[in-house]
Design a protein around this motif. Sequence first.
Motif, PDB file in Angstrom:
ATOM      1  N   TYR A 121      35.832  36.519  38.744  1.00 57.02           N
ATOM      2  CA  TYR A 121      36.679  36.782  37.586  1.00 57.02           C
ATOM      3  C   TYR A 121      36.487  35.713  36.513  1.00 57.02           C
ATOM      4  N   LEU A 122      36.439  34.449  36.897  1.00 54.21           N
ATOM      5  CA  LEU A 122      36.257  33.379  35.914  1.00 54.21           C
ATOM      6  C   LEU A 122      34.936  33.535  35.171  1.00 54.21           C
ATOM      7  N   ALA A 144      47.030  38.651  41.447  1.00 57.93           N
ATOM      8  CA  ALA A 144      47.950  39.082  40.392  1.00 57.93           C
ATOM      9  C   ALA A 144      47.645  38.346  39.091  1.00 57.93           C
ATOM     10  N   TRP A 145      47.312  37.074  39.174  1.00 56.85           N
ATOM     11  CA  TRP A 145      46.939  36.334  37.975  1.00 56.85           C
ATOM     12  C   TRP A 145      45.669  36.925  37.361  1.00 56.85           C
ATOM     13  N   ILE A 146      44.692  37.262  38.200  1.00 57.04           N
ATOM     14  CA  ILE A 146      43.455  37.873  37.713  1.00 57.04           C
ATOM     15  C   ILE A 146      43.772  39.173  36.970  1.00 57.04           C
ATOM     16  N   ALA A 147      44.591  40.020  37.576  1.00 53.98           N
ATOM     17  CA  ALA A 147      44.925  41.314  36.969  1.00 53.98           C
ATOM     18  C   ALA A 147      45.643  41.118  35.634  1.00 53.98           C
ATOM     19  N   ARG A 148      46.616  40.244  35.595  1.00 55.47           N
ATOM     20  CA  ARG A 148      47.376  40.015  34.359  1.00 55.47           C
ATOM     21  C   ARG A 148      46.521  39.357  33.286  1.00 55.47           C
ATOM     22  N   GLY A 150      49.154  47.855  44.658  1.00 49.97           N
ATOM     23  CA  GLY A 150      49.894  47.861  43.393  1.00 49.97           C
ATOM     24  C   GLY A 150      49.073  47.258  42.259  1.00 49.97           C
ATOM     25  N   LEU A 151      48.368  46.171  42.537  1.00 51.40           N
ATOM     26  CA  LEU A 151      47.529  45.552  41.509  1.00 51.40           C
ATOM     27  C   LEU A 151      46.409  46.484  41.069  1.00 51.40           C
ATOM     28  N   ILE A 152      45.797  47.144  42.033  1.00 46.13           N
ATOM     29  CA  ILE A 152      44.717  48.077  41.695  1.00 46.13           C
ATOM     30  C   ILE A 152      45.268  49.223  40.854  1.00 46.13           C
TER      31      ILE A 152
END
Length: 147
Positions: free
Chosen positions: A133-134, A99-103, A21-23
């Motif tokens: 990601y950071l 999910a935090w990364i995606a948002r 879902g995130l992808i």
Amino acid sequence: MIDPSLAFSFAGPLAIAGWLGLIAASFIRTARPYAWPAAQILIPAILACLYALLIWQGRSAFGDGGFGSLAEVRALFANDHALAAGWLHYLAFDLFVGAWIARDGAERAVPALLILPCLPLAFLFGPAGLLLYLALRWIFSVARKES
């Protein structure tokens, strides 16, 4: 009573659904209102409930296990309830971070193609995906300030 093997078998596909879902939401904006809450709240909450039940059920059999030394951690995870709970812990927290990364990436306009490698890396190697990601987030932040 929850069988640790059954919890383990149920949790994997559930977490995979969240990651897929995130992808999808990275590229299909209309999927975001469904995928993000499912991956960041709903699925981790289900996994957390299973985790808590496994810990509760196996509490009397943890024996000499603990967190004070590597030997104590090894002894703790010799119990199937603790081992399955530990796996669910990883699945829930890694998905929450994914999910935090995606948002966060979408909010900061980090291109989805750059976020995409962070997600499987976070799924497979948790902190490494977060670190990637950071780094991307920092690079985009510096680039925006310079322009």
